[in-house]
Scaffold this motif. Structure first.
Motif, mmCIF file in Angstrom:
data_model
loop_
_atom_site.group_PDB
_atom_site.id
_atom_site.type_symbol
_atom_site.label_atom_id
_atom_site.label_comp_id
_atom_site.label_asym_id
_atom_site.label_seq_id
_atom_site.Cartn_x
_atom_site.Cartn_y
_atom_site.Cartn_z
ATOM 1 N N VAL A 63 0.842 -1.197 0.000
ATOM 2 C CA VAL A 63 0.000 0.000 0.000
ATOM 3 C C VAL A 63 0.877 1.247 0.000
ATOM 4 N N MET A 64 0.349 2.314 -0.580
ATOM 5 C CA MET A 64 0.970 3.626 -0.470
ATOM 6 C C MET A 64 0.328 4.296 0.741
ATOM 7 N N LYS A 65 0.999 4.192 1.862
ATOM 8 C CA LYS A 65 0.463 4.648 3.144
ATOM 9 C C LYS A 65 0.041 6.111 3.085
ATOM 10 N N GLY A 66 -1.197 6.369 3.480
ATOM 11 C CA GLY A 66 -1.703 7.730 3.531
ATOM 12 C C GLY A 66 -2.228 8.279 2.225
ATOM 13 N N SER A 67 -2.173 7.489 1.153
ATOM 14 C CA SER A 67 -2.565 8.014 -0.156
ATOM 15 C C SER A 67 -4.062 8.235 -0.297
ATOM 16 N N SER A 68 -4.876 7.514 0.481
ATOM 17 C CA SER A 68 -6.331 7.656 0.348
ATOM 18 C C SER A 68 -6.788 9.078 0.641
ATOM 19 N N LYS A 69 -6.111 9.760 1.573
ATOM 20 C CA LYS A 69 -6.505 11.121 1.936
ATOM 21 C C LYS A 69 -6.208 12.121 0.820
ATOM 22 N N LEU A 70 -5.354 11.728 -0.120
ATOM 23 C CA LEU A 70 -4.966 12.622 -1.211
ATOM 24 C C LEU A 70 -5.681 12.283 -2.516
ATOM 25 N N PHE A 71 -6.637 11.365 -2.453
ATOM 26 C CA PHE A 71 -7.341 10.886 -3.649
ATOM 27 C C PHE A 71 -7.930 12.045 -4.454
ATOM 28 N N ASP A 72 -8.740 12.884 -3.820
ATOM 29 C CA ASP A 72 -9.377 13.990 -4.544
ATOM 30 C C ASP A 72 -8.344 14.994 -5.041
ATOM 31 N N ASP A 73 -7.337 15.277 -4.222
ATOM 32 C CA ASP A 73 -6.306 16.231 -4.631
ATOM 33 C C ASP A 73 -5.554 15.735 -5.856
ATOM 34 N N LYS A 88 5.407 8.058 -12.357
ATOM 35 C CA LYS A 88 5.431 9.469 -11.971
ATOM 36 C C LYS A 88 4.352 9.780 -10.927
ATOM 37 N N ASP A 89 3.276 9.009 -10.960
ATOM 38 C CA ASP A 89 2.214 9.210 -9.979
ATOM 39 C C ASP A 89 2.668 8.766 -8.586
ATOM 40 N N LEU A 90 3.444 7.693 -8.536
ATOM 41 C CA LEU A 90 3.982 7.256 -7.245
ATOM 42 C C LEU A 90 4.850 8.350 -6.645
ATOM 43 N N GLU A 91 5.620 9.006 -7.498
ATOM 44 C CA GLU A 91 6.490 10.080 -7.018
ATOM 45 C C GLU A 91 5.666 11.258 -6.506
ATOM 46 N N TRP A 92 4.519 11.511 -7.129
ATOM 47 C CA TRP A 92 3.626 12.587 -6.679
ATOM 48 C C TRP A 92 3.201 12.326 -5.234
ATOM 49 N N TYR A 93 2.801 11.085 -4.951
ATOM 50 C CA TYR A 93 2.369 10.740 -3.602
ATOM 51 C C TYR A 93 3.539 10.766 -2.615
ATOM 52 N N LYS A 94 4.676 10.261 -3.037
ATOM 53 C CA LYS A 94 5.841 10.241 -2.145
ATOM 54 C C LYS A 94 6.273 11.655 -1.774
ATOM 55 N N ALA A 95 6.181 12.575 -2.726
ATOM 56 C CA ALA A 95 6.560 13.968 -2.477
ATOM 57 C C ALA A 95 5.656 14.621 -1.439
ATOM 58 N N ARG A 96 4.514 14.038 -1.188
ATOM 59 C CA ARG A 96 3.557 14.568 -0.213
ATOM 60 C C ARG A 96 3.534 13.742 1.063
ATOM 61 N N GLY A 97 4.608 12.975 1.283
ATOM 62 C CA GLY A 97 4.792 12.291 2.554
ATOM 63 C C GLY A 97 4.316 10.862 2.628
ATOM 64 N N GLU A 106 4.401 6.765 1.811
ATOM 65 C CA GLU A 106 5.466 5.780 1.620
ATOM 66 C C GLU A 106 4.877 4.412 1.335
ATOM 67 N N LEU A 107 5.628 3.624 0.568
ATOM 68 C CA LEU A 107 5.196 2.276 0.240
ATOM 69 C C LEU A 107 5.457 1.341 1.419
ATOM 70 N N HIS A 162 -2.526 0.672 -4.188
ATOM 71 C CA HIS A 162 -2.082 -0.630 -3.691
ATOM 72 C C HIS A 162 -1.828 -1.577 -4.848
ATOM 73 N N TRP A 163 -1.173 -2.680 -4.558
ATOM 74 C CA TRP A 163 -1.040 -3.803 -5.481
ATOM 75 C C TRP A 163 -0.527 -5.015 -4.705
ATOM 76 N N ALA A 164 -0.509 -6.156 -5.359
ATOM 77 C CA ALA A 164 0.004 -7.378 -4.732
ATOM 78 C C ALA A 164 1.450 -7.598 -5.148
ATOM 79 N N GLN A 165 2.249 -8.035 -4.203
ATOM 80 C CA GLN A 165 3.664 -8.321 -4.471
ATOM 81 C C GLN A 165 3.916 -9.813 -4.334
#
Length: 335
Positions: free
Chosen positions: A174-184, A211-220, A222-223, A242-245
């Protein structure tokens, strides 16, 4: 932005407190949570045994006790290395037993603040280890399972672990915390241009690029590789990337996907469709109350022609008892 794929109106859950005093604090902060021991470990391992018995039932040579038989050619067809979308897999008795487990239902009831829930007809994932069967032809596929047009908390997905999910085992990223940035994210990156995935089957799905992963990472954000044990429940917001590994260990990853939402959110039209899918033992999407789409019957390509898979089944090997709880969760009976 491309045209909306929303078919029926539904409630939006915007109330997201942070001081519940329980696991919900972590869920709303991080977009995911692991709830320990919703099923006793021994019973979870029993469900894994049921899943492996089901896999052996195809008679292709797979034997859980003989690793020399752990070969891709000894397995029926699956998606992404182990998701069984056909063969009535979603409706085997052990799958319904898992869905009806009080400890599995309870967190969803607490989250949605209602006991009147419907459940997805999602499937089992049985993934043999790459260390034995060889690499799977599948790269990471970061995505969300909620279309950009659906704002707010609409769906919370779940995994019931029937096997261990340690750091080296297959599991959820999961990209921790990414759900809160969905609309943004979608306000800043509107969906435009060719969108071949935007079909009836995938209307609540959006894939991401590097590049989208980097957008989320730049806003704090983390995977995180989510670790859990047999009997644990993983919950995550469908707006969470998210995805399966695939793992590097020799463990057979075995999980059941479970998602519940309030029955009141389901329209009568959708309920009729859900009942039809239930009666025909179909596997559908992660969504329990809308966005129903049958994966249909399994086919194979032989000499360039698509033909029915001879292994396909019209009903489960072992049918579940149609209890009142099961029928209400299935949407067949009303609350």
């Amino acid at each position: 932005m491309a045209p909306s794929r929303i078919d029926t109106p539904e409630a939006v859950v915007s109330k997201q407190q942070t001081q519940y005093g329980d696991w919900r604090n972590d869920f709303f902060r991080d977009g995911y949570v692991v709830i320990k021991g919703v099923i006793p470990k021994e019973r979870a391992q029993g469900y894994q045994s049921d899943a492996l018995t089901w896999l052996e039932s195809f008679g292709l040579g797979f034997d859980r006790n003989d690793k020399s038989t752990w070969k891709k050619e000894n397995l029926p067809q699956s998606w992404k290395g182990g998701m069984y979308l056909h063969f009535s897999a979603a409706h085997e008795k052990y799958m319904w037993d898992i869905r009806c487990e009080p400890g599995v239902i309870s967190p969803f009831a607490k989250l949605w603040e209602t006991e009147e829930l419907v459940v997805s007809f999602d499937t089992v994932n049985i993934t043999l280890p790459q260390s034995i069967v060889g690499a799977y032809d599948s790269k990471p596929w970061p995505h969300v399972d909620q279309q950009p047009e659906r704002g707010g908390l609409r769906c919370v997905q779940g995994i019931v672990n029937l096997s261990n999910a340690g750091p080296d085992d297959g599991g959820l990223i999961v990209m921790k915390g990414s759900s809160k940035l969905f609309d943004d994210f979608f306000a800043e990156n509107p969906v435009q241009g060719p969108t071949p995935w935007r079909t009836a089957k995938h209307k609540d799905f959006h894939p991401f690029q590097d590049k989208d992963l980097e957008w989320y990472k730049a806003r704090g954000c983390e995977l995180i590789k989510v670790c859990a044990e047999p009997g644990d429940l993983i919950l995550w917001d469908s707006r969470q990337m998210h995805w399966a590994q695939f793992g590097t260990s020799d463990l057979i990853r075995t999980i059941a996907y479970v998602t519940y939402t309030p029955a009141a959110w389901m329209s009568e039209e959708d309920r009729a469709l859900k009942v039809d899918l239930f009666e025909n033992f179909e596997t559908t999407t992660h969504w329990p109350h809308t966005n129903f789409f049958s994966h249909g019957k399994a086919t194979k390509t032989i000499d360039g022609e698509e033909v029915p898979d001879p292994l396909e089944r019209d009903e489960p090997i072992t049918k579940a008892e149609r209890t009142e709880r099961l029928l209400k969760l299935a949407g067949v009976e009303r609350y």
